[in-house]
Structures are given as C-alpha cells and as structure tokens.
Design a protein around this motif. Sequence first.
Motif, PDB file in Angstrom:
ATOM      1  N   GLU A 170       3.350  48.246  54.096  1.00 43.02           N
ATOM      2  CA  GLU A 170       2.413  47.434  53.312  1.00 43.02           C
ATOM      3  C   GLU A 170       2.500  45.952  53.655  1.00 43.02           C
ATOM      4  OE1 GLU A 170       3.075  48.197  49.162  1.00 43.02           O
ATOM      5  OE2 GLU A 170       2.631  50.332  49.389  1.00 43.02           O
ATOM      6  N   THR A 171       3.713  45.449  53.880  1.00 44.81           N
ATOM      7  CA  THR A 171       3.891  44.008  54.060  1.00 44.81           C
ATOM      8  C   THR A 171       4.119  43.589  55.501  1.00 44.81           C
ATOM      9  OG1 THR A 171       6.277  44.113  53.712  1.00 44.81           O
ATOM     10  CG2 THR A 171       4.895  43.802  51.749  1.00 44.81           C
ATOM     11  N   GLY A 172       4.467  44.532  56.368  1.00 48.75           N
ATOM     12  CA  GLY A 172       4.803  44.181  57.747  1.00 48.75           C
ATOM     13  C   GLY A 172       6.145  43.475  57.825  1.00 48.75           C
ATOM     14  N   ALA A 173       6.987  43.702  56.830  1.00 46.99           N
ATOM     15  CA  ALA A 173       8.271  43.009  56.722  1.00 46.99           C
ATOM     16  C   ALA A 173       9.240  43.421  57.828  1.00 46.99           C
ATOM     17  CB  ALA A 173       8.910  43.300  55.366  1.00 46.99           C
ATOM     18  N   THR A 174      10.152  42.516  58.127  1.00 48.85           N
ATOM     19  CA  THR A 174      11.216  42.795  59.078  1.00 48.85           C
ATOM     20  C   THR A 174      12.340  43.556  58.374  1.00 48.85           C
ATOM     21  OG1 THR A 174      12.353  40.733  58.555  1.00 48.85           O
ATOM     22  CG2 THR A 174      10.742  40.662  60.347  1.00 48.85           C
ATOM     23  N   VAL A 175      13.269  44.072  59.156  1.00 44.75           N
ATOM     24  CA  VAL A 175      14.424  44.761  58.586  1.00 44.75           C
ATOM     25  C   VAL A 175      15.205  43.789  57.704  1.00 44.75           C
ATOM     26  CG1 VAL A 175      16.658  45.816  59.142  1.00 44.75           C
ATOM     27  CG2 VAL A 175      14.626  46.469  60.433  1.00 44.75           C
ATOM     28  N   ARG A 176      15.385  42.577  58.184  1.00 42.33           N
ATOM     29  CA  ARG A 176      16.135  41.569  57.426  1.00 42.33           C
ATOM     30  C   ARG A 176      15.459  41.249  56.088  1.00 42.33           C
ATOM     31  NH1 ARG A 176      19.232  36.533  59.712  1.00 42.33           N
ATOM     32  NH2 ARG A 176      19.514  38.104  61.305  1.00 42.33           N
ATOM     33  N   ALA A 177      14.153  41.046  56.104  1.00 40.24           N
ATOM     34  CA  ALA A 177      13.427  40.736  54.875  1.00 40.24           C
ATOM     35  C   ALA A 177      13.460  41.919  53.905  1.00 40.24           C
ATOM     36  CB  ALA A 177      11.979  40.371  55.200  1.00 40.24           C
ATOM     37  N   THR A 178      13.349  43.119  54.439  1.00 42.66           N
ATOM     38  CA  THR A 178      13.398  44.325  53.608  1.00 42.66           C
ATOM     39  C   THR A 178      14.771  44.474  52.969  1.00 42.66           C
ATOM     40  OG1 THR A 178      11.772  45.381  55.061  1.00 42.66           O
ATOM     41  CG2 THR A 178      13.016  46.816  53.598  1.00 42.66           C
ATOM     42  N   ALA A 179      15.807  44.234  53.741  1.00 44.98           N
ATOM     43  CA  ALA A 179      17.172  44.329  53.217  1.00 44.98           C
ATOM     44  C   ALA A 179      17.382  43.336  52.080  1.00 44.98           C
ATOM     45  CB  ALA A 179      18.182  44.089  54.330  1.00 44.98           C
ATOM     46  N   LYS A 203      15.056  41.997  50.122  1.00 42.73           N
ATOM     47  CA  LYS A 203      14.221  42.382  48.979  1.00 42.73           C
ATOM     48  C   LYS A 203      14.872  43.490  48.162  1.00 42.73           C
ATOM     49  CE  LYS A 203      10.268  43.454  46.767  1.00 42.73           C
ATOM     50  NZ  LYS A 203       9.886  42.762  45.590  1.00 42.73           N
ATOM     51  N   PHE A 204      15.439  44.491  48.840  1.00 41.50           N
ATOM     52  CA  PHE A 204      16.003  45.651  48.149  1.00 41.50           C
ATOM     53  C   PHE A 204      17.509  45.525  47.898  1.00 41.50           C
ATOM     54  CE2 PHE A 204      11.995  47.217  49.658  1.00 41.50           C
ATOM     55  CZ  PHE A 204      11.574  48.050  48.637  1.00 41.50           C
ATOM     56  N   ARG A 205      18.076  44.388  48.308  1.00 40.36           N
ATOM     57  CA  ARG A 205      19.497  44.106  48.103  1.00 40.36           C
ATOM     58  C   ARG A 205      20.413  45.184  48.678  1.00 40.36           C
ATOM     59  NH1 ARG A 205      18.895  41.640  42.087  1.00 40.36           N
ATOM     60  NH2 ARG A 205      18.259  39.584  42.782  1.00 40.36           N
ATOM     61  N   VAL A 206      20.116  45.534  49.929  1.00 38.68           N
ATOM     62  CA  VAL A 206      20.975  46.437  50.697  1.00 38.68           C
ATOM     63  C   VAL A 206      21.232  45.775  52.048  1.00 38.68           C
ATOM     64  CG1 VAL A 206      20.193  48.571  49.574  1.00 38.68           C
ATOM     65  CG2 VAL A 206      18.997  47.748  51.588  1.00 38.68           C
ATOM     66  N   SER A 207      22.151  46.326  52.812  1.00 40.11           N
ATOM     67  CA  SER A 207      22.456  45.727  54.111  1.00 40.11           C
ATOM     68  C   SER A 207      21.372  46.057  55.139  1.00 40.11           C
ATOM     69  CB  SER A 207      23.809  46.225  54.617  1.00 40.11           C
ATOM     70  OG  SER A 207      23.714  47.576  54.997  1.00 40.11           O
ATOM     71  N   LYS A 208      21.336  45.239  56.187  1.00 41.17           N
ATOM     72  CA  LYS A 208      20.395  45.501  57.280  1.00 41.17           C
ATOM     73  C   LYS A 208      20.718  46.846  57.931  1.00 41.17           C
ATOM     74  CE  LYS A 208      21.390  41.765  59.386  1.00 41.17           C
ATOM     75  NZ  LYS A 208      21.529  40.723  60.404  1.00 41.17           N
ATOM     76  N   SER A 209      22.004  47.172  57.994  1.00 41.45           N
ATOM     77  CA  SER A 209      22.425  48.455  58.581  1.00 41.45           C
ATOM     78  C   SER A 209      21.868  49.624  57.782  1.00 41.45           C
ATOM     79  CB  SER A 209      23.947  48.544  58.618  1.00 41.45           C
ATOM     80  OG  SER A 209      24.476  47.510  59.391  1.00 41.45           O
ATOM     81  N   THR A 210      21.888  49.489  56.463  1.00 36.93           N
ATOM     82  CA  THR A 210      21.360  50.552  55.601  1.00 36.93           C
ATOM     83  C   THR A 210      19.869  50.727  55.831  1.00 36.93           C
ATOM     84  OG1 THR A 210      23.045  50.147  53.928  1.00 36.93           O
ATOM     85  CG2 THR A 210      21.057  51.291  53.202  1.00 36.93           C
ATOM     86  N   ASP A 239       7.485  52.383  52.657  1.00 34.96           N
ATOM     87  CA  ASP A 239       6.226  51.899  52.088  1.00 34.96           C
ATOM     88  C   ASP A 239       6.159  50.375  52.104  1.00 34.96           C
ATOM     89  OD1 ASP A 239       5.272  54.461  51.616  1.00 34.96           O
ATOM     90  OD2 ASP A 239       5.939  54.503  49.523  1.00 34.96           O
ATOM     91  N   TYR A 240       7.270  49.743  51.757  1.00 35.19           N
ATOM     92  CA  TYR A 240       7.316  48.277  51.729  1.00 35.19           C
ATOM     93  C   TYR A 240       7.077  47.694  53.124  1.00 35.19           C
ATOM     94  CZ  TYR A 240       9.002  43.529  50.989  1.00 35.19           C
ATOM     95  OH  TYR A 240       9.118  42.169  50.944  1.00 35.19           O
TER      96      TYR A 240
END
Length: 84
Positions: free
Chosen positions: A18-27, A29-36, A14-15
């Motif tokens: 809604e935001t068009g965020a990259t994997v890096r930015a999403t990681a 924001k949610f404090r998880v790794s890019k791999s996750t 959803d994030y």
Amino acid sequence: MKDYIEERVLELADYIIETGATVRATAKKFRVSKSTVHKDITERLLEINPGLAAQVKAVLDNNKAERHIRGGMATKEKYQHHED
C-alpha cells in the motif's frame, strides 16, 4: 506457523504494498527488527501467499533500485543544512 506470526506477515506485506515502504520504514512502523521484516516477507510470506509475495518483491526490488538516489538526496540535504 503460529497464528500471530502469520497475521504479522500479512500485515507487513499489505503495508509494504500500500505504501511502497522500505524494509527499514516497515520495521520502524511495526516496531520489529529489519531482520524480522526481511524474514517475514521473503520466507514466511512465500509459504502463506505466493501471489502476495510476488507483489511485495516487486515493491522491494523497486526500492532497491532507487536506494542510491535516496542516499544521494540524504547526503545533499545533510550538507545543505551544514552551510547555514
């Protein structure tokens, strides 16, 4: 799949939509790794909600297509600050 993982996968999806965020930015924001994030949205989301997975894939494909532009802008900004 555990409930908390499924919930996280849907929140990430959803994030991104809604935001068009990259994997890096999403990681970040949610404090998880890019791999996750990557595993959640490419593998787990496909099992949970294939329609949502297609929407996320479209956003990520767009981000990938624009990646070289963002990199060039970052480099330009870096060297503009060095001139001061």
